[in-house]
Structures are given as C-alpha cells and as structure tokens.
Design a protein around this motif. Structure first.
Motif, mmCIF file in Angstrom:
data_model
loop_
_atom_site.group_PDB
_atom_site.id
_atom_site.type_symbol
_atom_site.label_atom_id
_atom_site.label_comp_id
_atom_site.label_asym_id
_atom_site.label_seq_id
_atom_site.Cartn_x
_atom_site.Cartn_y
_atom_site.Cartn_z
ATOM 1 N N VAL A 251 52.764 93.217 53.524
ATOM 2 C CA VAL A 251 52.765 92.430 54.769
ATOM 3 C C VAL A 251 52.974 90.945 54.476
ATOM 4 C CG1 VAL A 251 51.531 93.984 56.305
ATOM 5 C CG2 VAL A 251 50.235 92.543 54.766
ATOM 6 N N SER A 252 52.460 90.466 53.352
ATOM 7 C CA SER A 252 52.651 89.053 52.999
ATOM 8 C C SER A 252 54.123 88.725 52.780
ATOM 9 C CB SER A 252 51.859 88.709 51.734
ATOM 10 O OG SER A 252 50.479 88.890 51.924
ATOM 11 N N ALA A 253 54.883 89.702 52.285
ATOM 12 C CA ALA A 253 56.292 89.457 51.972
ATOM 13 C C ALA A 253 57.156 89.289 53.211
ATOM 14 C CB ALA A 253 56.842 90.595 51.107
ATOM 15 N N HIS A 254 56.636 89.595 54.401
ATOM 16 C CA HIS A 254 57.380 89.287 55.627
ATOM 17 C C HIS A 254 57.768 87.807 55.669
ATOM 18 C CE1 HIS A 254 56.516 92.795 58.565
ATOM 19 N NE2 HIS A 254 56.047 93.191 57.380
ATOM 20 N N ILE B 13 39.134 81.218 53.869
ATOM 21 C CA ILE B 13 38.616 81.669 52.576
ATOM 22 C C ILE B 13 39.451 82.829 52.044
ATOM 23 C CG2 ILE B 13 36.662 82.811 51.459
ATOM 24 C CD1 ILE B 13 34.833 81.146 53.309
ATOM 25 N N ARG B 14 39.790 83.760 52.906
ATOM 26 C CA ARG B 14 40.553 84.922 52.466
ATOM 27 C C ARG B 14 42.004 84.574 52.157
ATOM 28 N NH1 ARG B 14 36.131 86.333 54.567
ATOM 29 N NH2 ARG B 14 35.206 88.413 54.213
ATOM 30 N N SER B 15 42.546 83.593 52.856
ATOM 31 C CA SER B 15 43.899 83.136 52.537
ATOM 32 C C SER B 15 43.942 82.489 51.162
ATOM 33 C CB SER B 15 44.393 82.145 53.598
ATOM 34 O OG SER B 15 44.511 82.767 54.854
ATOM 35 N N LEU B 16 42.907 81.730 50.830
ATOM 36 C CA LEU B 16 42.828 81.136 49.491
ATOM 37 C C LEU B 16 42.770 82.226 48.426
ATOM 38 C CD1 LEU B 16 40.298 78.235 50.111
ATOM 39 C CD2 LEU B 16 42.660 77.969 49.329
ATOM 40 N N GLU B 17 42.020 83.277 48.709
ATOM 41 C CA GLU B 17 41.910 84.366 47.737
ATOM 42 C C GLU B 17 43.244 85.066 47.537
ATOM 43 O OE1 GLU B 17 40.516 88.918 47.771
ATOM 44 O OE2 GLU B 17 39.052 87.528 48.636
ATOM 45 N N GLN B 18 43.880 85.485 48.622
ATOM 46 C CA GLN B 18 45.110 86.258 48.513
ATOM 47 C C GLN B 18 46.338 85.383 48.264
ATOM 48 O OE1 GLN B 18 45.447 89.662 48.272
ATOM 49 N NE2 GLN B 18 43.241 89.372 47.996
ATOM 50 N N GLY B 19 46.153 84.080 48.283
ATOM 51 C CA GLY B 19 47.264 83.170 48.033
ATOM 52 C C GLY B 19 47.243 82.528 46.668
ATOM 53 N N GLY B 20 46.337 82.948 45.796
ATOM 54 C CA GLY B 20 46.219 82.325 44.486
ATOM 55 C C GLY B 20 46.387 83.326 43.353
ATOM 56 N N PRO B 21 46.361 82.852 42.121
ATOM 57 C CA PRO B 21 46.559 83.731 40.957
ATOM 58 C C PRO B 21 45.441 84.756 40.777
ATOM 59 C CG PRO B 21 45.935 81.512 40.258
ATOM 60 C CD PRO B 21 46.201 81.442 41.728
ATOM 61 N N TRP B 22 44.349 84.577 41.491
ATOM 62 C CA TRP B 22 43.209 85.497 41.422
ATOM 63 C C TRP B 22 43.293 86.562 42.509
ATOM 64 C CZ3 TRP B 22 42.921 80.133 41.588
ATOM 65 C CH2 TRP B 22 43.002 79.592 42.863
ATOM 66 N N TRP B 23 44.476 86.794 43.075
ATOM 67 C CA TRP B 23 44.615 87.683 44.236
ATOM 68 C C TRP B 23 44.251 89.135 43.930
ATOM 69 C CZ3 TRP B 23 50.486 88.474 45.759
ATOM 70 C CH2 TRP B 23 51.238 88.785 44.624
ATOM 71 N N ASN B 24 44.200 89.520 42.661
ATOM 72 C CA ASN B 24 43.847 90.903 42.315
ATOM 73 C C ASN B 24 42.370 91.071 41.983
ATOM 74 O OD1 ASN B 24 46.271 92.416 42.569
ATOM 75 N ND2 ASN B 24 47.062 91.453 40.714
ATOM 76 N N ALA B 25 41.594 90.002 42.092
ATOM 77 C CA ALA B 25 40.225 90.040 41.587
ATOM 78 C C ALA B 25 39.376 91.128 42.235
ATOM 79 C CB ALA B 25 39.561 88.678 41.785
ATOM 80 N N PRO C 212 52.236 84.897 44.520
ATOM 81 C CA PRO C 212 51.385 84.580 45.668
ATOM 82 C C PRO C 212 51.528 83.110 46.065
ATOM 83 C CG PRO C 212 50.084 84.500 43.659
ATOM 84 C CD PRO C 212 51.475 84.915 43.246
ATOM 85 N N SER C 213 51.194 82.809 47.308
ATOM 86 C CA SER C 213 51.099 81.434 47.789
ATOM 87 C C SER C 213 50.183 81.436 49.001
ATOM 88 C CB SER C 213 52.472 80.862 48.159
ATOM 89 O OG SER C 213 53.049 81.580 49.233
ATOM 90 N N LEU C 214 49.628 80.272 49.297
ATOM 91 C CA LEU C 214 48.628 80.194 50.361
ATOM 92 C C LEU C 214 49.211 80.629 51.703
ATOM 93 C CD1 LEU C 214 45.763 79.436 51.140
ATOM 94 C CD2 LEU C 214 46.514 77.063 51.406
ATOM 95 N N ALA C 215 50.415 80.141 52.033
ATOM 96 C CA ALA C 215 51.006 80.480 53.327
ATOM 97 C C ALA C 215 51.364 81.956 53.400
ATOM 98 C CB ALA C 215 52.241 79.619 53.584
ATOM 99 N N ALA C 216 51.882 82.521 52.288
ATOM 100 C CA ALA C 216 52.216 83.944 52.283
ATOM 101 C C ALA C 216 50.962 84.795 52.431
ATOM 102 C CB ALA C 216 52.962 84.309 51.006
ATOM 103 N N GLY C 217 49.901 84.418 51.720
ATOM 104 C CA GLY C 217 48.650 85.152 51.832
ATOM 105 C C GLY C 217 48.104 85.102 53.246
ATOM 106 N N GLY C 218 48.175 83.934 53.875
ATOM 107 C CA GLY C 218 47.711 83.812 55.250
ATOM 108 C C GLY C 218 48.533 84.655 56.207
ATOM 109 N N ALA C 219 49.857 84.641 56.020
ATOM 110 C CA ALA C 219 50.727 85.446 56.889
ATOM 111 C C ALA C 219 50.395 86.926 56.765
ATOM 112 C CB ALA C 219 52.191 85.200 56.526
#
Length: 491
Positions: free
Chosen positions: A182-185, A156-168, A191-198
């Motif tokens: 940390v996502s930019a590692h 659920i949190r990866s979807l949030e931080q990996g989408g256009p709504w990441w600043n909500a 944003p993207s789902l895999a980057a948000g998850g990482a």
C-alpha cells in the motif's frame, strides 16, 4: 466568449467538479470548461479494448470515497452505488501464498501467524480513530487537527514505517509486504516518511470501511457531480482548450484544476515574480505505465482467495518491492516491477459481457518514460497467476507519455500531479493556511497539486471553492451539498 459568470472552473477532474458543485450550490452562476469532449478526468470510464468491456481510464478503486469530508457532505454514498469487497487488497507471494487485508482487522491478523498481533497493534489505534485520521490527512497540514490523538498515533507509526527500522516489529514476510504494497501507491522512496504515512492511511481505510468500487465505473462518481452541477444551473463547455486566462469570459473568481506548471503558462505576465518562482520550484514525481485487459475468465491466481480482493499488489516481498520502486526513482525500468491491479468485474457485472472480465493494471516508471511495459506487467501477473496469458482477449497499453498526453494534470505520467513528498504535502503548492488562493486577484488553484494532494476525494476543489466564497463573495457559510430525493441511487 461574450458571456459573464460569477465563477469559472477550468478542468473537469474530481476536484474541478467538486469546486463547480460547491459554487453552484451557493447560488452563483458558474461555467465549467474542459479541453476534452467528455467530463471526469481521472474519474473516467470507457471502452479501450473490445466493445462492451468498460475500463476505468484513471482511478478504479476509491479508498478515499467513503471518508472524504467533501463526499460525506455531498452524500456520495447515497448518489452512487458502491460495492465494498470483503477483502480490500491482497498481496500474493511466491509459493501460492498471499496476505489478505479483510475489512475485519482481527480476521486479517488471525491469518498472519506470528506477525498477526504486531500487524493489529500497528493499525488498531488508527482504525479506532478512522474519522480523525481521515480529517487530519485530508486537510491542509498547517491546521490544528480536530482529533489530536489520531494525529499522534498516525505520526508515531509513520515514523516507524518510514525509517530503516520498518521491519522491527515483524518476524515473517507477509505482513511487511502488505504494508509496503500500500505504501508503494505513493511512487516515493521506500522506506520514507511520506510513503510510510501514505501506506498507513490506505491500510486504515482498508480495515475501516473498506475500499469501495463504484458500480458502472469511476465515471459514476463524476456523473453524480456533473448531474448536480447542471441541476443547479451550471453551464458546461467541452472541447475548449484554455491556453490563456484572457480567453475566458469575465468572472469574479476563476478556479483552475491544473498543475502549477500549467498555471504559469495560463497566467503569463499576470503572475507575480515570487509566486512564479514558487510554482516553477514545484516538483513532479515518477510516472505510471497503464495496461487494461479484456479477459475470457477471471485471473487464475495461484492462491484462489486473492480473487476475493478488489485490489491486488504484485511485486513480492517488502525488499523486492522497495528495490523495484527505488530503481524506478533512479531512472530504471526493473524487470520485476511493482504492479497494482484491480478486478472490478468480479464485483460489478456492468463492466464486461456476461462471463467475461476486465483487469486494470499499472506499474511505475521514470517520469516521461516512453517504454511500453505491457510485457513486464503480464510477466509479473503470470508469476502469481500461472496461465493468465491464456485468458487475455485484448489489451490496451499506455506509456507514461501517453498518460500525460491524455491528461495534462499528469505531467510525465505523474498521477499525483506533483510528488507527494513530505515538504510538498505540508506546503502544496506553497506553505500557507490557504494554499488554494493565488496572489492574482480572483484566481485559485484547485487541483491535486494543492492540499491535501492526490486521490479522488474532491477536497482540493471544495476547499478552493470555500476560499473563493470567503474572499470574493464575502460568505463563510458552507453551501448545503446534500442530495435531493430524486438524486439518490436505487439499490
């Protein structure tokens, strides 16, 4: 090569060494072949600027070292001395401000003002399920998670931080910048789902047990595995560039710590056509340009609390980092790039002569870039640490081409050994519950190009070795990897 072995490992990176240790501990005769004259791959340390200044040639800080299932079984914390900084990472912003990711999540949140509660709500369930998050993300993703609740929270949190709504959930700029830092590692679109998850995985580790720094450099991790391998009868052959599998002596199992691209070359016509096509479809990601510095003094951060962190993410706001990272993926070299820096000598006095320091840094570049990015890296550090240039005694800069030449497992400078996009995390390098086993009898792939992906964790090598034990040697028993008393590091 007239010898014969039960198993052969090609490549001495952390995954190759993990495979070698596991098979040797199972009582097999095992040989390790490495093209370099030294061992360790991405976990190597050496002098590249001035005498007495020891720089990590690959990874410097190891968020996965304390959570990797393999390293837990291997007892890495008992074999290698680690320093775990009070602040896992810092994220400077203009105006002498910085976000500090303390190991204590609540202390971190308290310093984030209006966004503190939102930051804590984002990460608290993941930190509470730290072991579940580590085992879920560190396993082949086609398997049922051992902690389903951790997987749900993480998804659920990866979807949030990996989408256009990441600043909500955020109202200010520090907390979202910290998450993107940390996502930019991942060297993925932001944003993207895999980057948000990482990013969430790394942030969870930051507030769980911290980001450890090995005393003596990353080479200490490799040396612990090499020592154990040799202690259990392993044979080591360095300076051997294996260009064809037919070069190798007879063995029931061959485990290759190489990329799919290299596997195609090594196997030649032994590889089935369909599998070859799958290996050729495997995609590699962006590269890195690396700069190591020998310093007369610590980095003079505008916010002095940044020096409490072992790792520093430079690049400004979430929007600035996203713009820079996405420009790289479009083939550009941004003027104000994202820079990842580590200051191990602040915590480990073995890294530099007394009173001196080392700084490890890299920035992302398009794959195969020959651009020297030292000046861009220095300028970005200077932005948040005025006077940094005056502390530099010497530097060593490597382009993405140089990085790939040093380690062929980083094609085009891709330190992930394959883009860690969502499809290539689920199917890495193929969709299979046993992605380490190839259709060629006795041949296994055990690099970061296989599940669970990049990082110094040894999991790909360990899982490949366990697969080989099942299929080639008929045992499902996991060898005991725990250290003997004489292998425990002194405090």
């Amino acid at each position: 090569m007239s010898e014969s072995y039960d198993a052969i490992i090609v490549g001495s990176g952390p995954n190759g060494l993990a495979a070698a240790v596991t098979l040797a501990r199972a009582g097999l005769s095992v040989a390790l072949y490495e093209r370099q004259n030294t061992l360790g791959g991405a976990a190597s340390t050496g002098e590249v600027t001035l005498p007495g200044f020891r720089h990590d040639l690959g990874s410097a800080v190891h968020p996965l070292a304390l959570q990797s299932w393999f390293f837990r079984e291997f007892g890495l914390e008992r074999r290698v001395r680690f320093v775990v900084p009070e602040v896992s990472f810092a994220h400077p912003l203009d105006g002498a401000r910085a976000g500090l990711a303390y190991r204590d999540l609540h202390r971190t949140a308290d310093a984030l003002g209006r966004d503190g509660a939102a930051y804590a709500r984002l990460l608290a369930p993941l930190v509470a399920h730290l072991r579940g998050v580590a085992d879920f993300t560190g396993n082949a993703l086609l398997r049922i998670p051992g902690d389903p609740l951790a997987a749900v929270f993480f998804g659920i949190r990866s979807l949030e931080q990996g989408g256009p709504w990441w600043n909500a959930r955020f109202r200010e700029d520090v907390a979202p910048a910290m998450i993107t830092g940390v996502s930019a590692h991942s060297i993925l679109p932001q944003p993207s789902l895999a980057a948000g998850g990482a990013g969430l995985v790394l942030a969870t580790y930051a507030h769980g047990r911290g980001w450890p720094i090995p005393v003596g450099g990353s080479q200490s991790i490799a040396d612990a595995m090499i020592s154990d391998f040799r202690a259990h009868g392993g044979a080591v052959h360095t300076g051997v560039d294996v260009a064809d599998l037919r070069q190798l002596p007879p063995a029931r199992a061959v485990l290759l710590d190489v990329t799919p691209r290299a596997l195609v070359r090594l196997a030649g016509d032994r590889m089935p056509w369909a599998y070859r096509r799958a290996m050729e479809r495997f995609r590699y990601g962006g590269g890195v340009a690396k700069v190591d510095f020998a310093l007369s003094d610590p980095v003079p951060w505008a916010d002095p609390d940044v020096a409490l962190a072992g790792t520093v993410h430079l690049g400004g706001t979430r929007a600035e980092i996203a713009a820079a990272e996405n420009a790289v993926l479009r083939g550009g070299h941004p003027d104000a790039p994202y820079v990842l820096a580590a200051q191990p000598s602040l915590f480990d006095t073995t890294r530099a002569p007394e009173g001196r320091h080392v700084l490890w840094a890299y920035t992302h570049v398009p794959a195969g870039s020959a651009a020297d990015r030292e000046e861009a890296v220095v300028a970005q550090i200077e932005r948040f640490a005025p006077g940094f240039r005056d502390t530099v005694l010497a530097s060593s800069s490597r382009t993405a081409v140089d990085v790939a030449t040093w380690n062929p497992n980083f094609p085009g400078g891709d330190i992930s050994a394959g883009a860690p996009s969502l499809p290539q995390l689920v199917g890495r390098p193929v969709y299979s519950p046993d992605p380490w086993r190839t259709p060629m009898p006795g041949i296994y792939l055990c690099s970061s190009s296989t599940s669970p992906g990049p990082g110094v964790h040894g999991l790909a090598g360990w899982q490949a070795a366990l697969s080989a034990l099942r299929h080639e040697f008929g045992t499902r028993l996991r060898p005991d990897l725990a250290p003997r008393d004489d292998q425990i590091a002194s405090v």
